[in-house]
Motif scaffolding. Sequence first.
Motif, PDB file in Angstrom:
ATOM      1  N   VAL A  92       0.816  -1.218   0.000  1.00 22.63           N
ATOM      2  CA  VAL A  92       0.000   0.000   0.000  1.00 22.63           C
ATOM      3  C   VAL A  92       0.847   1.264   0.000  1.00 22.63           C
ATOM      4  O   VAL A  92       0.691   2.133  -0.858  1.00 22.63           O
ATOM      5  CB  VAL A  92      -0.963   0.011   1.200  1.00 22.63           C
ATOM      6  N   GLY A  93       1.746   1.389   0.977  1.00 23.66           N
ATOM      7  CA  GLY A  93       2.546   2.601   1.094  1.00 23.66           C
ATOM      8  C   GLY A  93       3.109   2.751   2.492  1.00 23.66           C
ATOM      9  O   GLY A  93       3.349   1.765   3.187  1.00 23.66           O
ATOM     10  N   VAL A  94       3.287   3.995   2.934  1.00 27.69           N
ATOM     11  CA  VAL A  94       3.891   4.292   4.229  1.00 27.69           C
ATOM     12  C   VAL A  94       3.004   5.264   4.996  1.00 27.69           C
ATOM     13  O   VAL A  94       2.626   6.317   4.477  1.00 27.69           O
ATOM     14  CB  VAL A  94       5.299   4.920   4.048  1.00 27.69           C
ATOM     15  N   LEU A  95       2.671   4.881   6.233  1.00 24.77           N
ATOM     16  CA  LEU A  95       1.944   5.760   7.145  1.00 24.77           C
ATOM     17  C   LEU A  95       2.969   6.363   8.083  1.00 24.77           C
ATOM     18  O   LEU A  95       3.661   5.650   8.811  1.00 24.77           O
ATOM     19  CB  LEU A  95       0.895   4.973   7.933  1.00 24.77           C
ATOM     20  N   LEU A  96       3.113   7.696   8.046  1.00 26.65           N
ATOM     21  CA  LEU A  96       4.133   8.392   8.823  1.00 26.65           C
ATOM     22  C   LEU A  96       3.452   9.243   9.892  1.00 26.65           C
ATOM     23  O   LEU A  96       2.524   9.999   9.590  1.00 26.65           O
ATOM     24  CB  LEU A  96       4.972   9.291   7.899  1.00 26.65           C
ATOM     25  N   ILE A  97       3.910   9.083  11.143  1.00 28.23           N
ATOM     26  CA  ILE A  97       3.367   9.861  12.263  1.00 28.23           C
ATOM     27  C   ILE A  97       4.511  10.637  12.889  1.00 28.23           C
ATOM     28  O   ILE A  97       5.480  10.051  13.376  1.00 28.23           O
ATOM     29  CB  ILE A  97       2.713   8.953  13.323  1.00 28.23           C
ATOM     30  N   GLU A  98       4.402  11.972  12.846  1.00 30.94           N
ATOM     31  CA  GLU A  98       5.397  12.858  13.457  1.00 30.94           C
ATOM     32  C   GLU A  98       4.666  13.894  14.289  1.00 30.94           C
ATOM     33  O   GLU A  98       4.016  14.776  13.747  1.00 30.94           O
ATOM     34  CB  GLU A  98       6.233  13.559  12.385  1.00 30.94           C
ATOM     35  N   GLY A  99       4.783  13.755  15.604  1.00 27.35           N
ATOM     36  CA  GLY A  99       4.060  14.672  16.480  1.00 27.35           C
ATOM     37  C   GLY A  99       2.570  14.549  16.231  1.00 27.35           C
ATOM     38  O   GLY A  99       2.000  13.463  16.287  1.00 27.35           O
ATOM     39  N   SER A 100       1.928  15.659  15.894  1.00 30.40           N
ATOM     40  CA  SER A 100       0.487  15.639  15.627  1.00 30.40           C
ATOM     41  C   SER A 100       0.186  15.538  14.129  1.00 30.40           C
ATOM     42  O   SER A 100      -0.964  15.645  13.723  1.00 30.40           O
ATOM     43  CB  SER A 100      -0.168  16.900  16.200  1.00 30.40           C
ATOM     44  N   VAL A 101       1.219  15.328  13.323  1.00 29.88           N
ATOM     45  CA  VAL A 101       1.046  15.228  11.867  1.00 29.88           C
ATOM     46  C   VAL A 101       1.049  13.754  11.448  1.00 29.88           C
ATOM     47  O   VAL A 101       1.957  12.999  11.795  1.00 29.88           O
ATOM     48  CB  VAL A 101       2.176  15.982  11.124  1.00 29.88           C
ATOM     49  N   VAL A 102       0.014  13.372  10.719  1.00 29.19           N
ATOM     50  CA  VAL A 102      -0.090  12.010  10.194  1.00 29.19           C
ATOM     51  C   VAL A 102      -0.203  12.110   8.678  1.00 29.19           C
ATOM     52  O   VAL A 102      -1.075  12.803   8.157  1.00 29.19           O
ATOM     53  CB  VAL A 102      -1.327  11.285  10.769  1.00 29.19           C
ATOM     54  N   LEU A 103       0.728  11.447   7.971  1.00 29.22           N
ATOM     55  CA  LEU A 103       0.739  11.472   6.507  1.00 29.22           C
ATOM     56  C   LEU A 103       0.692  10.053   5.970  1.00 29.22           C
ATOM     57  O   LEU A 103       1.339   9.161   6.502  1.00 29.22           O
ATOM     58  CB  LEU A 103       2.022  12.123   5.994  1.00 29.22           C
ATOM     59  N   MET A 104      -0.068   9.862   4.903  1.00 27.09           N
ATOM     60  CA  MET A 104      -0.081   8.583   4.219  1.00 27.09           C
ATOM     61  C   MET A 104       0.459   8.807   2.826  1.00 27.09           C
ATOM     62  O   MET A 104      -0.030   9.664   2.092  1.00 27.09           O
ATOM     63  CB  MET A 104      -1.517   8.032   4.160  1.00 27.09           C
ATOM     64  N   ARG A 105       1.491   8.057   2.470  1.00 28.43           N
ATOM     65  CA  ARG A 105       2.071   8.117   1.137  1.00 28.43           C
ATOM     66  C   ARG A 105       1.847   6.760   0.481  1.00 28.43           C
ATOM     67  O   ARG A 105       2.110   5.723   1.090  1.00 28.43           O
ATOM     68  CB  ARG A 105       3.576   8.409   1.202  1.00 28.43           C
ATOM     69  N   PHE A 106       1.349   6.755  -0.743  1.00 28.31           N
ATOM     70  CA  PHE A 106       0.978   5.516  -1.412  1.00 28.31           C
ATOM     71  C   PHE A 106       1.979   5.143  -2.492  1.00 28.31           C
ATOM     72  O   PHE A 106       2.548   6.004  -3.152  1.00 28.31           O
ATOM     73  CB  PHE A 106      -0.403   5.664  -2.059  1.00 28.31           C
ATOM     74  N   TYR A 107       2.136   3.840  -2.708  1.00 22.24           N
ATOM     75  CA  TYR A 107       2.921   3.356  -3.835  1.00 22.24           C
ATOM     76  C   TYR A 107       2.085   3.544  -5.097  1.00 22.24           C
ATOM     77  O   TYR A 107       0.868   3.353  -5.087  1.00 22.24           O
ATOM     78  CB  TYR A 107       3.278   1.882  -3.675  1.00 22.24           C
ATOM     79  N   LEU A 108       2.734   3.911  -6.178  1.00 23.88           N
ATOM     80  CA  LEU A 108       2.037   4.182  -7.439  1.00 23.88           C
ATOM     81  C   LEU A 108       1.239   2.968  -7.912  1.00 23.88           C
ATOM     82  O   LEU A 108       0.089   3.108  -8.330  1.00 23.88           O
ATOM     83  CB  LEU A 108       3.021   4.626  -8.524  1.00 23.88           C
ATOM     84  N   ASP A 109       1.820   1.777  -7.799  1.00 24.38           N
ATOM     85  CA  ASP A 109       1.096   0.594  -8.266  1.00 24.38           C
ATOM     86  C   ASP A 109      -0.171   0.336  -7.450  1.00 24.38           C
ATOM     87  O   ASP A 109      -1.167  -0.163  -7.959  1.00 24.38           O
ATOM     88  CB  ASP A 109       1.990  -0.646  -8.319  1.00 24.38           C
ATOM     89  N   PHE A 110      -0.180   0.717  -6.161  1.00 20.47           N
ATOM     90  CA  PHE A 110      -1.396   0.592  -5.353  1.00 20.47           C
ATOM     91  C   PHE A 110      -2.470   1.549  -5.865  1.00 20.47           C
ATOM     92  O   PHE A 110      -3.637   1.163  -6.019  1.00 20.47           O
ATOM     93  CB  PHE A 110      -1.101   0.870  -3.875  1.00 20.47           C
ATOM     94  N   LEU A 111      -2.081   2.796  -6.123  1.00 16.55           N
ATOM     95  CA  LEU A 111      -3.051   3.769  -6.640  1.00 16.55           C
ATOM     96  C   LEU A 111      -3.608   3.318  -7.987  1.00 16.55           C
ATOM     97  O   LEU A 111      -4.789   3.509  -8.270  1.00 16.55           O
ATOM     98  CB  LEU A 111      -2.414   5.155  -6.759  1.00 16.55           C
ATOM     99  N   GLU A 112      -2.765   2.698  -8.785  1.00 21.18           N
ATOM    100  CA  GLU A 112      -3.236   2.199 -10.083  1.00 21.18           C
ATOM    101  C   GLU A 112      -4.229   1.051  -9.907  1.00 21.18           C
ATOM    102  O   GLU A 112      -5.219   0.963 -10.635  1.00 21.18           O
ATOM    103  CB  GLU A 112      -2.046   1.774 -10.943  1.00 21.18           C
TER     104      GLU A 112
END
Length: 116
Positions: A53-73
């Motif tokens: 799927v990708g990477v779920l990044l948690i830094e302090g109060s910030v949560v980001l989800m970055r997806f792999y291109l093949d998953f989005l496809e």
Amino acid sequence: PGGKQLEPLKYAKVASEASVSRREVECCILGTMSLLYHCLEKGVSVAFVLRDVGVLLIEGSVVLMRFYLDFLEKVNGERIQDRAMLKALQQLGMVVSRDVPVASLSFTGRVLIFPK
């Protein structure tokens, strides 16, 4: 909120699908949750690498989800060949390459990566 009820995790089902004992599953999940709790409590950045799927990044109060291109496809049902669409996804920070070091996604460059 929304009247949704939590369901308990079915350790036996997870153990069966992973071909390990129920006890191993419980220990692994409880250990991971304990480590995550302590990291978040101390402000340590954490990243969950979700295999396809990708990477779920948690830094302090910030949560980001970055997806792999093949998953989005896969979700989209077709290849993303339009350069403008790909550039927009990259500028929004939604796409990440599997080759990029996870630590480079964090603001500090220091991150505890799950699973390890």
